[in-house]
Design an enzyme around this catalytic site. Structure first.
Site, PDB file in Angstrom:
ATOM      1  N   ASN A 180       0.144 -14.011   0.361  1.00  0.00           N
ATOM      2  CA  ASN A 180       1.558 -13.768   0.668  1.00  0.00           C
ATOM      3  C   ASN A 180       1.742 -12.428   1.378  1.00  0.00           C
ATOM      4  O   ASN A 180       2.849 -11.933   1.474  1.00  0.00           O
ATOM      5  CB  ASN A 180       2.384 -13.804  -0.625  1.00  0.00           C
ATOM      6  CG  ASN A 180       1.913 -12.752  -1.638  1.00  0.00           C
ATOM      7  OD1 ASN A 180       0.982 -11.982  -1.340  1.00  0.00           O
ATOM      8  ND2 ASN A 180       2.531 -12.711  -2.791  1.00  0.00           N
ATOM      9  N   ASP A 191      -5.847  -0.130  -7.025  1.00  0.00           N
ATOM     10  CA  ASP A 191      -5.029  -0.627  -8.126  1.00  0.00           C
ATOM     11  C   ASP A 191      -5.869  -0.945  -9.358  1.00  0.00           C
ATOM     12  O   ASP A 191      -7.098  -0.980  -9.303  1.00  0.00           O
ATOM     13  CB  ASP A 191      -4.230  -1.877  -7.687  1.00  0.00           C
ATOM     14  CG  ASP A 191      -5.078  -2.891  -6.918  1.00  0.00           C
ATOM     15  OD1 ASP A 191      -6.312  -2.819  -6.983  1.00  0.00           O
ATOM     16  OD2 ASP A 191      -4.497  -3.764  -6.255  1.00  0.00           O
ATOM     17  N   HIS A 213       0.447  -9.560   0.363  1.00  0.00           N
ATOM     18  CA  HIS A 213       0.430  -8.377  -0.487  1.00  0.00           C
ATOM     19  C   HIS A 213      -0.795  -7.517  -0.195  1.00  0.00           C
ATOM     20  O   HIS A 213      -1.844  -8.004   0.235  1.00  0.00           O
ATOM     21  CB  HIS A 213       0.581  -8.715  -1.981  1.00  0.00           C
ATOM     22  CG  HIS A 213      -0.644  -9.270  -2.643  1.00  0.00           C
ATOM     23  ND1 HIS A 213      -0.557 -10.155  -3.700  1.00  0.00           N
ATOM     24  CD2 HIS A 213      -1.963  -9.088  -2.444  1.00  0.00           C
ATOM     25  CE1 HIS A 213      -1.779 -10.467  -4.099  1.00  0.00           C
ATOM     26  NE2 HIS A 213      -2.659  -9.827  -3.355  1.00  0.00           N
ATOM     27  N   GLU A 273       3.919  -6.472  -3.667  1.00  0.00           N
ATOM     28  CA  GLU A 273       4.272  -7.861  -3.399  1.00  0.00           C
ATOM     29  C   GLU A 273       5.463  -7.926  -2.443  1.00  0.00           C
ATOM     30  O   GLU A 273       6.181  -6.943  -2.279  1.00  0.00           O
ATOM     31  CB  GLU A 273       4.660  -8.548  -4.724  1.00  0.00           C
ATOM     32  CG  GLU A 273       3.553  -8.562  -5.769  1.00  0.00           C
ATOM     33  CD  GLU A 273       2.412  -9.521  -5.431  1.00  0.00           C
ATOM     34  OE1 GLU A 273       2.475 -10.209  -4.391  1.00  0.00           O
ATOM     35  OE2 GLU A 273       1.450  -9.576  -6.214  1.00  0.00           O
TER      36      GLU A 273
HETATM   37  C1  F6R Z   1      -7.334  -5.766  -4.882  1.00  0.00           C
HETATM   38  C2  F6R Z   1      -6.158  -5.843  -4.038  1.00  0.00           C
HETATM   39  C3  F6R Z   1      -5.579  -7.156  -3.616  1.00  0.00           C
HETATM   40  C4  F6R Z   1      -6.562  -8.025  -2.830  1.00  0.00           C
HETATM   41  C5  F6R Z   1      -5.908  -9.331  -2.363  1.00  0.00           C
HETATM   42  C6  F6R Z   1      -6.911 -10.251  -1.697  1.00  0.00           C
HETATM   43  O1  F6R Z   1      -7.653  -4.426  -5.173  1.00  0.00           O
HETATM   44  O2  F6R Z   1      -5.644  -4.835  -3.720  1.00  0.00           O
HETATM   45  O3  F6R Z   1      -4.428  -6.900  -2.837  1.00  0.00           O
HETATM   46  O4  F6R Z   1      -7.037  -7.314  -1.711  1.00  0.00           O
HETATM   47  O5  F6R Z   1      -5.334  -9.974  -3.463  1.00  0.00           O
HETATM   48  O6  F6R Z   1      -7.833 -10.699  -2.625  1.00  0.00           O
HETATM   49  P1  F6R Z   1      -9.114 -11.551  -2.226  1.00  0.00           P
HETATM   50  O7  F6R Z   1     -10.012 -10.614  -1.458  1.00  0.00           O
HETATM   51  O8  F6R Z   1      -9.721 -11.955  -3.532  1.00  0.00           O
HETATM   52  O9  F6R Z   1      -8.638 -12.678  -1.382  1.00  0.00           O
END
Ligand code: F6R
Length: 245
Positions: free
Chosen positions: A140, A71, A142, A147
Site C-alpha cells: 500500500n 522500525d 507504506h 501507513e
Molecule cells: C520493515 C519496513 C516495511 C517493509 C515493507 C515491505 O522494516 O519498514 O515497511 O519494508 O513492509 O516488506 P517486504 O520487503 O517484506 O515486502
C-alpha cells in the site's frame, strides 16, 4: 519520472540484491563511519546475505559504521523470533563485525514508547543524520510503519498498526492475534532527511505500487510518493517489480 530519481532495473531478485550490496559497500568504503538506515522484511534478506558474504570473503569492514533500523514492533521482547532485533541479528549483525554500541533499533520493551521514539530521533540527529537509507515498500506504499493517512507522518513516533498490516504480517506469527498492535517507526520527515535513499522492490506484486509511488501524485495516501521530492533517490528493482515504470 522525476529527474532526481534514478531507476536501476536488474534481471531478478539475486541480481537486485547483489547490486544493492555493491552500492552499500561502495558507500562504506568511501566513508567507513557511514550512518546507514536499515529495513527488515523479505526484500532486504538477499542484500544482507550478500553483505555477509562480502564481509567473510572480501573483508568488508563494518567496524566503524553506525546503523539505525527503521522500525520495531511495540511491545515486543528482543528475544522474540518476530522482533526486528532478532531479524537483524539473524540476517546481518550476527555475522559481521559491526560494533554493538553503534547498532540502533527502537526498543520494543521501552516503558514509554513515545519517549523511546523521541530519544531515537535525537540519536539519529546526534549521529549526524543518515548517509544512506535503504528502504523496502509495502503493497500500500507504506515505508517503515508509515501507513497511508491524511498527512505524512513526520518524526519517529509510536503508531498503531493498521488492520491490513496486522493481517499481512500475521504470516510471521502463530496467528494474527499475536501480532503486536503497535510499533515505533521513523517518520517520513526523518527518512527524507537522509542524504541518499535506495528503495528496493522485487516481484510483480510491487509493480503497481512502484508506479503509483513514482509516476503518480505526491500524496500521503501513498506514503512512498513523497520520495519524489527527495534530491537523491535510487529505485532498485527487479524486472517484475519495474514492469509498470
Ligand atoms: C520493515 C519496513 C516495511 C517493509 C515493507 C515491505 O522494516 O519498514 O515497511 O519494508 O513492509 O516488506 P517486504 O520487503 O517484506 O515486502
Amino acid at each position: 519520472m522525476h529527474p532526481n530519481i534514478q531507476i536501476i532495473i536488474e534481471a531478478d531478485y539475486e541480481a537486485m540484491s547483489r547490486k544493492g550490496a555493491q552500492l552499500f559497500a561502495e558507500a562504506m568504503r568511501a566513508k567507513p563511519n557511514s550512518v546507514f538506515g536499515l529495513p527488515t522484511g523479505s526484500t532486504p534478506e538477499g542484500l544482507y546475505k550478500e553483505l555477509v558474504r562480502m564481509h567473510k570473503d572480501e573483508g568488508l569492514d563494518f567496524s566503524a559504521v553506525t546503523t539505525f533500523n527503521l522500525d520495531e514492533y511495540y511491545p515486543i521482547e528482543r528475544e522474540s523470533e518476530q522482533s526486528y532485533y532478532h531479524y537483524m541479528q539473524k540476517h546481518l549483525f550476527g555475522h559481521v563485525n559491526a560494533g554493538e554500541s553503534r547498532i540502533n533499533i527502537p526498543n520494543g520493551k521501552a516503558e514509554d514508547a513515545s519517549k523511546e521514539a523521541a530519544a531515537y530521533e535525537e540519536a539519529i540527529e546526534s549521529a549526524g543524520g543518515i548517509d544512506l537509507q535503504i528502504l523496502g515498500i509495502g503493497m500500500n506504499g507504506h515505508i517503515g510503519f508509515n501507513e497511508p493517512a491524511d498527512s505524512f507522518g513526520a518524526d519517529t513516533r509510536h503508531v498503531p498498526l493498521t488492520e491490513i498490516t496486522i493481517a499481512s504480517n500475521a504470516r510471521f506469527f502463530a496467528s494474527a492475534d499475536e501480532v503486536p498492535r503497535h510499533a515505533v517507526t521513523m517518520g517520513m520527515r526523518s527518512i527524507m532527511t537522509a542524504k541518499r535513499i535506495i528503495l528496493m522492490a522485487s516481484g510483480e506484486g510491487k509493480a503497481g505500487i512502484l508506479r503509483d509511488s513514482f509516476l503518480g501524485p505526491v500524496t500521503p495516501l501513498v506514503p512512498a510518493s513523497v520520495l519524489q521530492l527527495h534530491p537523491n533517490v535510487i529505485v532498485l528493482a527487479d524486472k517484475d517489480a519495474a514492469g509498470l515504470l
